[in-house]
Design a protein around this motif. Structure first.
Motif, PDB file in Angstrom:
ATOM      1  N   ARG A  32      18.796 -37.800   3.237  1.00  0.00           N
ATOM      2  CA  ARG A  32      18.381 -36.421   2.937  1.00  0.00           C
ATOM      3  C   ARG A  32      19.430 -35.452   3.465  1.00  0.00           C
ATOM      4  NH1 ARG A  32      13.100 -36.709   1.112  1.00  0.00           N
ATOM      5  NH2 ARG A  32      12.016 -38.594   1.736  1.00  0.00           N
ATOM      6  N   ASN A  33      19.353 -34.227   3.011  1.00  0.00           N
ATOM      7  CA  ASN A  33      20.375 -33.230   3.332  1.00  0.00           C
ATOM      8  C   ASN A  33      20.326 -32.792   4.792  1.00  0.00           C
ATOM      9  OD1 ASN A  33      22.505 -31.438   2.575  1.00  0.00           O
ATOM     10  ND2 ASN A  33      21.035 -29.782   2.699  1.00  0.00           N
ATOM     11  N   GLY A  34      19.168 -32.500   5.327  1.00  0.00           N
ATOM     12  CA  GLY A  34      19.080 -31.980   6.688  1.00  0.00           C
ATOM     13  C   GLY A  34      19.423 -30.500   6.716  1.00  0.00           C
ATOM     14  N   SER A  35      19.653 -29.977   7.899  1.00  0.00           N
ATOM     15  CA  SER A  35      19.925 -28.543   8.008  1.00  0.00           C
ATOM     16  C   SER A  35      21.425 -28.265   7.936  1.00  0.00           C
ATOM     17  CB  SER A  35      19.361 -27.999   9.319  1.00  0.00           C
ATOM     18  OG  SER A  35      20.048 -28.571  10.402  1.00  0.00           O
ATOM     19  N   ASP A  36      21.745 -27.081   7.442  1.00  0.00           N
ATOM     20  CA  ASP A  36      23.127 -26.613   7.380  1.00  0.00           C
ATOM     21  C   ASP A  36      23.105 -25.099   7.569  1.00  0.00           C
ATOM     22  OD1 ASP A  36      22.080 -25.823   4.961  1.00  0.00           O
ATOM     23  OD2 ASP A  36      23.326 -27.126   3.741  1.00  0.00           O
ATOM     24  N   MET A  37      24.235 -24.456   7.379  1.00  0.00           N
ATOM     25  CA  MET A  37      24.323 -23.018   7.633  1.00  0.00           C
ATOM     26  C   MET A  37      23.454 -22.197   6.679  1.00  0.00           C
ATOM     27  SD  MET A  37      26.019 -22.534  10.299  1.00  0.00           S
ATOM     28  CE  MET A  37      26.191 -20.771  10.224  1.00  0.00           C
ATOM     29  N   LEU A  38      23.309 -22.644   5.452  1.00  0.00           N
ATOM     30  CA  LEU A  38      22.446 -21.926   4.515  1.00  0.00           C
ATOM     31  C   LEU A  38      20.989 -22.006   4.960  1.00  0.00           C
ATOM     32  CD1 LEU A  38      22.028 -20.290   1.983  1.00  0.00           C
ATOM     33  CD2 LEU A  38      22.152 -22.380   0.649  1.00  0.00           C
ATOM     34  N   CYS A  39      20.573 -23.153   5.490  1.00  0.00           N
ATOM     35  CA  CYS A  39      19.201 -23.274   6.010  1.00  0.00           C
ATOM     36  C   CYS A  39      18.986 -22.350   7.198  1.00  0.00           C
ATOM     37  CB  CYS A  39      18.900 -24.714   6.413  1.00  0.00           C
ATOM     38  SG  CYS A  39      18.500 -25.762   5.033  1.00  0.00           S
ATOM     39  N   VAL A  40      19.968 -22.255   8.061  1.00  0.00           N
ATOM     40  CA  VAL A  40      19.860 -21.353   9.212  1.00  0.00           C
ATOM     41  C   VAL A  40      19.748 -19.912   8.736  1.00  0.00           C
ATOM     42  CG1 VAL A  40      21.098 -20.486  11.239  1.00  0.00           C
ATOM     43  CG2 VAL A  40      21.053 -22.927  10.774  1.00  0.00           C
ATOM     44  N   ALA A  41      20.555 -19.539   7.743  1.00  0.00           N
ATOM     45  CA  ALA A  41      20.496 -18.180   7.193  1.00  0.00           C
ATOM     46  C   ALA A  41      19.135 -17.912   6.549  1.00  0.00           C
ATOM     47  CB  ALA A  41      21.612 -17.975   6.178  1.00  0.00           C
ATOM     48  N   LEU A  42      18.584 -18.897   5.843  1.00  0.00           N
ATOM     49  CA  LEU A  42      17.261 -18.733   5.235  1.00  0.00           C
ATOM     50  C   LEU A  42      16.180 -18.567   6.299  1.00  0.00           C
ATOM     51  CD1 LEU A  42      17.503 -21.285   2.311  1.00  0.00           C
ATOM     52  CD2 LEU A  42      17.316 -18.808   2.112  1.00  0.00           C
ATOM     53  N   LEU A  43      16.299 -19.273   7.405  1.00  0.00           N
ATOM     54  CA  LEU A  43      15.336 -19.117   8.496  1.00  0.00           C
ATOM     55  C   LEU A  43      15.435 -17.731   9.122  1.00  0.00           C
ATOM     56  CD1 LEU A  43      15.485 -22.588  10.253  1.00  0.00           C
ATOM     57  CD2 LEU A  43      13.624 -21.647   8.901  1.00  0.00           C
ATOM     58  N   ILE A  44      16.655 -17.214   9.253  1.00  0.00           N
ATOM     59  CA  ILE A  44      16.824 -15.864   9.794  1.00  0.00           C
ATOM     60  C   ILE A  44      16.238 -14.833   8.843  1.00  0.00           C
ATOM     61  CG2 ILE A  44      18.565 -14.121  10.374  1.00  0.00           C
ATOM     62  CD1 ILE A  44      20.275 -16.467  11.485  1.00  0.00           C
ATOM     63  N   VAL A  45      16.470 -15.012   7.538  1.00  0.00           N
ATOM     64  CA  VAL A  45      15.887 -14.109   6.540  1.00  0.00           C
ATOM     65  C   VAL A  45      14.366 -14.170   6.596  1.00  0.00           C
ATOM     66  CG1 VAL A  45      15.610 -13.756   4.045  1.00  0.00           C
ATOM     67  CG2 VAL A  45      17.877 -14.090   5.008  1.00  0.00           C
ATOM     68  N   THR A  46      13.805 -15.371   6.747  1.00  0.00           N
ATOM     69  CA  THR A  46      12.354 -15.520   6.868  1.00  0.00           C
ATOM     70  C   THR A  46      11.827 -14.746   8.060  1.00  0.00           C
ATOM     71  OG1 THR A  46      12.436 -17.717   5.857  1.00  0.00           O
ATOM     72  CG2 THR A  46      10.505 -17.203   7.179  1.00  0.00           C
ATOM     73  N   PHE A  47      12.499 -14.873   9.190  1.00  0.00           N
ATOM     74  CA  PHE A  47      12.072 -14.171  10.394  1.00  0.00           C
ATOM     75  C   PHE A  47      12.140 -12.661  10.214  1.00  0.00           C
ATOM     76  CE2 PHE A  47      13.176 -12.251  14.513  1.00  0.00           C
ATOM     77  CZ  PHE A  47      12.001 -12.543  15.202  1.00  0.00           C
ATOM     78  N   ILE A  48      13.211 -12.167   9.608  1.00  0.00           N
ATOM     79  CA  ILE A  48      13.357 -10.723   9.403  1.00  0.00           C
ATOM     80  C   ILE A  48      12.286 -10.189   8.463  1.00  0.00           C
ATOM     81  CG2 ILE A  48      14.863  -8.956   8.390  1.00  0.00           C
ATOM     82  CD1 ILE A  48      17.229 -10.587   9.528  1.00  0.00           C
ATOM     83  N   ILE A  49      12.033 -10.910   7.370  1.00  0.00           N
ATOM     84  CA  ILE A  49      10.998 -10.476   6.420  1.00  0.00           C
ATOM     85  C   ILE A  49       9.627 -10.491   7.083  1.00  0.00           C
ATOM     86  CG2 ILE A  49       9.790 -11.074   4.278  1.00  0.00           C
ATOM     87  CD1 ILE A  49      12.473 -12.056   3.188  1.00  0.00           C
ATOM     88  N   ALA A  50       9.340 -11.534   7.862  1.00  0.00           N
ATOM     89  CA  ALA A  50       8.053 -11.609   8.558  1.00  0.00           C
ATOM     90  C   ALA A  50       7.910 -10.462   9.549  1.00  0.00           C
ATOM     91  CB  ALA A  50       7.917 -12.951   9.265  1.00  0.00           C
ATOM     92  N   LEU A  51       8.989 -10.123  10.228  1.00  0.00           N
ATOM     93  CA  LEU A  51       8.958  -9.018  11.186  1.00  0.00           C
ATOM     94  C   LEU A  51       8.724  -7.688  10.475  1.00  0.00           C
ATOM     95  CD1 LEU A  51       9.367  -8.444  14.223  1.00  0.00           C
ATOM     96  CD2 LEU A  51      11.750  -7.962  13.681  1.00  0.00           C
ATOM     97  N   LEU A  52       9.402  -7.474   9.342  1.00  0.00           N
ATOM     98  CA  LEU A  52       9.228  -6.232   8.592  1.00  0.00           C
ATOM     99  C   LEU A  52       7.823  -6.103   8.019  1.00  0.00           C
ATOM    100  CD1 LEU A  52      12.614  -5.958   6.678  1.00  0.00           C
ATOM    101  CD2 LEU A  52      11.847  -4.582   8.605  1.00  0.00           C
ATOM    102  N   PHE A  53       7.301  -7.194   7.475  1.00  0.00           N
ATOM    103  CA  PHE A  53       5.974  -7.132   6.861  1.00  0.00           C
ATOM    104  C   PHE A  53       4.843  -7.208   7.872  1.00  0.00           C
ATOM    105  CE2 PHE A  53       8.074  -8.438   2.766  1.00  0.00           C
ATOM    106  CZ  PHE A  53       7.801  -7.241   2.127  1.00  0.00           C
ATOM    107  N   SER A  54       5.156  -7.380   9.145  1.00  0.00           N
ATOM    108  CA  SER A  54       4.091  -7.334  10.148  1.00  0.00           C
ATOM    109  C   SER A  54       3.597  -5.898  10.337  1.00  0.00           C
ATOM    110  CB  SER A  54       4.583  -7.900  11.479  1.00  0.00           C
ATOM    111  OG  SER A  54       5.581  -7.072  12.028  1.00  0.00           O
ATOM    112  N   PHE A  55       4.394  -4.913   9.896  1.00  0.00           N
ATOM    113  CA  PHE A  55       3.999  -3.517   9.995  1.00  0.00           C
ATOM    114  C   PHE A  55       3.258  -3.021   8.748  1.00  0.00           C
ATOM    115  CE2 PHE A  55       7.847  -3.871  12.664  1.00  0.00           C
ATOM    116  CZ  PHE A  55       7.240  -3.589  13.885  1.00  0.00           C
TER     117      PHE A  55
END
Length: 137
Positions: free
Chosen positions: A16-39
């Motif tokens: 399987r592929n596992g994690s790479d830099m694009l996965c890390v970037a997607l996780l950061i985007v997920t966190f930012i979107i979750a933080l923004l939509f918490s308001f």
């Protein structure tokens, strides 16, 4: 017990592929979107589901067995990221240098030229295309 679980996980992730830099970037985007939509007010709860889109894409990429395609996606992302990072770095340097330098674009080839301020009207020769034009610094 723990080594057995680790061994099962290792067998599951084999090929399987596992994690790479694009996965890390997607996780950061997920966190930012979750933080923004918490308001966002509770009556718009469905907007909070948007943060699961990049998270699902990240999990899909990690568990994918098509490694060649995932590596190509990651390389494209890294090329885009490098260009983005370099442009931000250039803009930061331009802001830092704006006290002492003027920035012009060559009308012919669009090359950015940096000239010292306070020289009056000068004739500029583009180093890239040798086009000559006049500007006030």
């Amino acid at each position: 017990m723990l080594t057995r679980l680790f061994e099962q996980y290792r067998k599951f992730m084999y090929g399987r592929n596992g994690s790479d830099m694009l996965c890390v970037a997607l996780l950061i985007v997920t966190f930012i979107i979750a933080l923004l939509f918490s308001f966002v007010p509770a009556k718009f709860w469905f907007l909070r589901l948007i943060c699961y889109i990049p998270l699902g894409l990240c999990v899909f990429r990690m568990l994918s067995r098509n490694q060649a395609k995932r590596q190509l996606e990651n390389e494209r992302f890294l090329i885009w990221w490098r260009n983005f990072y370099n442009s931000v770095k250039r803009q930061k340097q331009r802001i830092k240098d704006r006290k002492y330098y003027c920035f012009f674009r060559c009308p012919s080839c669009k090359q950015t030229l940096r000239l010292p301020k306070g020289r009056g009207k000068i004739r500029i020769t583009c180093p890239k295309c040798s086009h000559v034009f006049e500007k006030k610094t």
